[in-house]
Design a protein around this motif. Structure first.
Motif, PDB file in Angstrom:
ATOM      1  N   GLN A  39      -7.725  -2.905   5.758  1.00 13.01           N
ATOM      2  CA  GLN A  39      -8.960  -2.701   5.406  1.00 13.01           C
ATOM      3  C   GLN A  39      -9.228  -4.312   5.438  1.00 13.01           C
ATOM      4  OE1 GLN A  39      -9.235  -0.604   2.086  1.00 13.01           O
ATOM      5  NE2 GLN A  39     -11.591   0.205   1.587  1.00 13.01           N
ATOM      6  N   ALA A  40     -10.223  -4.662   5.929  1.00  9.48           N
ATOM      7  CA  ALA A  40     -10.954  -5.824   6.236  1.00  9.48           C
ATOM      8  C   ALA A  40     -11.912  -6.072   4.883  1.00  9.48           C
ATOM      9  CB  ALA A  40     -11.631  -6.631   7.176  1.00  9.48           C
ATOM     10  N   PRO A  41     -12.446  -7.064   4.345  1.00 12.49           N
ATOM     11  CA  PRO A  41     -13.727  -7.151   3.119  1.00 12.49           C
ATOM     12  C   PRO A  41     -14.344  -6.787   4.118  1.00 12.49           C
ATOM     13  CG  PRO A  41     -11.974  -9.103   3.311  1.00 12.49           C
ATOM     14  CD  PRO A  41     -11.665  -8.401   4.818  1.00 12.49           C
ATOM     15  N   GLY A  42     -15.580  -5.543   2.644  1.00 11.77           N
ATOM     16  CA  GLY A  42     -16.591  -5.511   3.508  1.00 11.77           C
ATOM     17  C   GLY A  42     -16.521  -4.669   3.760  1.00 11.77           C
ATOM     18  N   LYS A  43     -15.276  -3.755   4.364  1.00 12.90           N
ATOM     19  CA  LYS A  43     -15.176  -2.417   5.280  1.00 12.90           C
ATOM     20  C   LYS A  43     -14.423  -1.067   5.036  1.00 12.90           C
ATOM     21  CE  LYS A  43     -15.529  -5.841  10.109  1.00 12.90           C
ATOM     22  NZ  LYS A  43     -15.244  -5.995  10.692  1.00 12.90           N
ATOM     23  N   MET A  83       3.956  -6.675  15.094  1.00 13.60           N
ATOM     24  CA  MET A  83       2.734  -6.406  16.329  1.00 13.60           C
ATOM     25  C   MET A  83       2.018  -7.976  16.435  1.00 13.60           C
ATOM     26  SD  MET A  83       0.227  -5.544  12.615  1.00 13.60           S
ATOM     27  CE  MET A  83       0.873  -7.433  11.019  1.00 13.60           C
ATOM     28  N   ASN A  84       1.658  -8.103  17.316  1.00 14.71           N
ATOM     29  CA  ASN A  84       2.483  -8.990  18.469  1.00 14.71           C
ATOM     30  C   ASN A  84       0.685  -9.308  19.186  1.00 14.71           C
ATOM     31  OD1 ASN A  84       4.888  -8.610  18.436  1.00 14.71           O
ATOM     32  ND2 ASN A  84       4.492  -7.945  20.279  1.00 14.71           N
ATOM     33  N   ASN A  85       0.324 -10.762  19.633  1.00 16.48           N
ATOM     34  CA  ASN A  85      -0.543 -11.015  19.999  1.00 16.48           C
ATOM     35  C   ASN A  85      -1.938 -10.721  19.328  1.00 16.48           C
ATOM     36  OD1 ASN A  85      -2.208 -12.665  21.507  1.00 16.48           O
ATOM     37  ND2 ASN A  85      -2.655 -10.698  22.868  1.00 16.48           N
ATOM     38  N   LEU A  86      -1.280 -11.362  17.724  1.00 20.56           N
ATOM     39  CA  LEU A  86      -2.608 -10.932  16.714  1.00 20.56           C
ATOM     40  C   LEU A  86      -3.622 -11.990  16.794  1.00 20.56           C
ATOM     41  CD1 LEU A  86      -0.240 -11.143  13.383  1.00 20.56           C
ATOM     42  CD2 LEU A  86      -1.707  -9.197  14.151  1.00 20.56           C
ATOM     43  N   LYS A  87      -4.892 -11.743  15.932  1.00 23.15           N
ATOM     44  CA  LYS A  87      -6.477 -12.078  16.870  1.00 23.15           C
ATOM     45  C   LYS A  87      -6.486 -12.306  15.100  1.00 23.15           C
ATOM     46  CE  LYS A  87      -7.045  -9.605  21.074  1.00 23.15           C
ATOM     47  NZ  LYS A  87      -7.498  -8.256  21.602  1.00 23.15           N
ATOM     48  N   PRO A  88      -7.579 -13.536  14.896  1.00 27.00           N
ATOM     49  CA  PRO A  88      -8.835 -13.427  13.839  1.00 27.00           C
ATOM     50  C   PRO A  88      -9.052 -11.468  12.645  1.00 27.00           C
ATOM     51  CG  PRO A  88      -8.809 -15.077  15.029  1.00 27.00           C
ATOM     52  CD  PRO A  88      -8.010 -14.243  15.958  1.00 27.00           C
ATOM     53  N   GLU A  89      -9.577 -11.163  13.980  1.00 23.67           N
ATOM     54  CA  GLU A  89      -9.596 -10.045  13.269  1.00 23.67           C
ATOM     55  C   GLU A  89      -8.841  -8.906  13.140  1.00 23.67           C
ATOM     56  OE1 GLU A  89     -10.235 -11.292  16.363  1.00 23.67           O
ATOM     57  OE2 GLU A  89     -10.209  -9.715  18.427  1.00 23.67           O
ATOM     58  N   ASP A  90      -7.782  -9.120  13.197  1.00 20.25           N
ATOM     59  CA  ASP A  90      -6.696  -8.120  13.236  1.00 20.25           C
ATOM     60  C   ASP A  90      -6.565  -8.259  11.289  1.00 20.25           C
ATOM     61  OD1 ASP A  90      -4.818  -8.971  15.407  1.00 20.25           O
ATOM     62  OD2 ASP A  90      -5.995  -6.813  15.171  1.00 20.25           O
ATOM     63  N   THR A  91      -7.263  -9.347  11.295  1.00 21.83           N
ATOM     64  CA  THR A  91      -7.130  -9.821   9.250  1.00 21.83           C
ATOM     65  C   THR A  91      -7.648  -8.463   8.555  1.00 21.83           C
ATOM     66  OG1 THR A  91      -7.605 -12.231   9.539  1.00 21.83           O
ATOM     67  CG2 THR A  91      -7.911 -11.672   7.671  1.00 21.83           C
ATOM     68  N   ALA A  92      -7.083  -8.156   7.649  1.00 20.62           N
ATOM     69  CA  ALA A  92      -7.220  -7.207   6.457  1.00 20.62           C
ATOM     70  C   ALA A  92      -5.922  -6.380   5.554  1.00 20.62           C
ATOM     71  CB  ALA A  92      -7.452  -5.557   7.583  1.00 20.62           C
ATOM     72  N   VAL A  93      -5.870  -6.181   4.991  1.00 16.23           N
ATOM     73  CA  VAL A  93      -4.816  -5.825   3.923  1.00 16.23           C
ATOM     74  C   VAL A  93      -4.590  -4.334   4.847  1.00 16.23           C
ATOM     75  CG1 VAL A  93      -4.083  -4.407   1.594  1.00 16.23           C
ATOM     76  CG2 VAL A  93      -5.977  -6.339   1.889  1.00 16.23           C
ATOM     77  N   GLN A 116       0.183   0.168  -2.199  1.00 17.31           N
ATOM     78  CA  GLN A 116      -0.474  -0.521  -2.126  1.00 17.31           C
ATOM     79  C   GLN A 116      -1.078  -1.656  -1.616  1.00 17.31           C
ATOM     80  OE1 GLN A 116      -1.065  -0.371  -5.493  1.00 17.31           O
ATOM     81  NE2 GLN A 116      -0.321   1.529  -5.331  1.00 17.31           N
ATOM     82  N   GLY A 117      -0.153  -1.884  -0.063  1.00 18.41           N
ATOM     83  CA  GLY A 117      -1.188  -2.213   0.945  1.00 18.41           C
ATOM     84  C   GLY A 117      -0.085  -4.140   0.695  1.00 18.41           C
ATOM     85  N   THR A 118      -0.301  -4.789   2.171  1.00 18.47           N
ATOM     86  CA  THR A 118       0.167  -6.001   2.414  1.00 18.47           C
ATOM     87  C   THR A 118      -0.731  -6.680   3.045  1.00 18.47           C
ATOM     88  OG1 THR A 118       2.074  -6.767   2.751  1.00 18.47           O
ATOM     89  CG2 THR A 118       1.603  -5.644   4.172  1.00 18.47           C
ATOM     90  N   GLN A 119      -1.034  -7.899   2.193  1.00 21.35           N
ATOM     91  CA  GLN A 119      -2.469  -8.615   2.571  1.00 21.35           C
ATOM     92  C   GLN A 119      -1.631  -9.573   4.630  1.00 21.35           C
ATOM     93  OE1 GLN A 119      -5.032  -9.267   1.720  1.00 21.35           O
ATOM     94  NE2 GLN A 119      -6.227 -10.356   4.008  1.00 21.35           N
ATOM     95  N   VAL A 120      -2.433  -9.532   5.656  1.00 21.83           N
ATOM     96  CA  VAL A 120      -2.372  -9.853   6.961  1.00 21.83           C
ATOM     97  C   VAL A 120      -3.640 -10.895   7.238  1.00 21.83           C
ATOM     98  CG1 VAL A 120      -2.028  -9.624   9.682  1.00 21.83           C
ATOM     99  CG2 VAL A 120      -1.114  -8.538   7.899  1.00 21.83           C
ATOM    100  N   THR A 121      -3.228 -12.272   7.285  1.00 22.94           N
ATOM    101  CA  THR A 121      -4.390 -13.498   7.515  1.00 22.94           C
ATOM    102  C   THR A 121      -3.968 -13.717   8.582  1.00 22.94           C
ATOM    103  OG1 THR A 121      -4.341 -13.880   5.265  1.00 22.94           O
ATOM    104  CG2 THR A 121      -5.429 -15.038   6.718  1.00 22.94           C
ATOM    105  N   VAL A 122      -4.719 -14.055   9.869  1.00 23.56           N
ATOM    106  CA  VAL A 122      -4.661 -14.317  10.910  1.00 23.56           C
ATOM    107  C   VAL A 122      -5.703 -15.324  11.416  1.00 23.56           C
ATOM    108  CG1 VAL A 122      -4.704 -14.400  14.095  1.00 23.56           C
ATOM    109  CG2 VAL A 122      -3.985 -12.147  12.364  1.00 23.56           C
ATOM    110  N   SER A 123      -5.426 -16.937  11.070  1.00 23.71           N
ATOM    111  CA  SER A 123      -6.050 -18.189  11.580  1.00 23.71           C
ATOM    112  C   SER A 123      -6.154 -17.998  12.917  1.00 23.71           C
ATOM    113  CB  SER A 123      -6.250 -18.940  10.365  1.00 23.71           C
ATOM    114  OG  SER A 123      -4.471 -19.962  11.148  1.00 23.71           O
TER     115      SER A 123
END
Length: 124
Positions: A39-43, A83-93, A116-123
Motif C-alpha cells: 500500500q502506497a500513500p494515498g492508494k 525483490m530485484n530491480n526495484l523501481k521508485p513505484e515499488d515504494t510502499a508498506v 503489521q507491514g514493513t516499509q520499502v522505499t526506493v529512490s
C-alpha cells in the motif's frame, strides 16, 4: 495466526531487498495460502504475489512479474519475497497475509490474517 514481516528498508532504483514473513500460531490441520500485498500513500492496498501451501504454485501482479519471487519454507514457517530491480513505484508498506485454503486469491478480503507491514522505499 500471527504474522511478522521483516527486511524492509531503503534502496536505490535497480537494487534488491528480501522481505520475510514469520508465521506462528497456525492450525497445522488447515492449509494456508500466503500472500504479499502493498500500500502506497494515498492508494488502496494491492496484490503483489501469492504462493500455495506447498510452494508449487505462485501468482504475481503484472507490475512485479520477472522482478519479484515469492517462496515459502514450511519447516521454518517463513514466507519470503525476493525483490530485484526495484523501481521508485515499488515504494510502499508491504504486508504479509494468510488465506485458509488452496486458492491464490489476489484480493485483500479473501485473506484472514495480516501482519503489521514493513516499509520499502526506493529512490531514483
Amino acid at each position: 495466526v500471527q504474522l511478522v514481516e521483516s527486511g524492509g528498508g531503503s534502496v536505490q532504483a535497480g537494487g534488491s531487498l528480501r522481505l520475510s514473513c514469520a508465521a506462528s500460531g497456525r492450525d497445522t490441520s488447515v492449509t494456508y495460502t500466503m500472500g504479499w500485498f502493498r500500500q502506497a500513500p494515498g492508494k488502496e492496498r494491492e496484490f503483489v504475489a501469492a504462493v500455495n501451501w506447498d510452494g508449487g504454485s505462485t501468482k504475481y501482479a503484472d507490475s512485479v512479474k520477472g522482478r519479484f519471487t515469492i517462496s515459502r519454507d514450511n519447516a521454518e514457517n517463513l514466507v519470503n519475497l525476493q525483490m530485484n530491480n526495484l523501481k521508485p513505484e515499488d515504494t510502499a508498506v508491504y504486508y504479509c497475509a494468510a488465506n485458509r485454503g488452496y486458492r491464490l486469491p489476489p484480493i485483500t478480503w479473501e485473506y484472514d490474517y495480516w501482519g503489521q507491514g514493513t516499509q520499502v522505499t526506493v529512490s531514483s
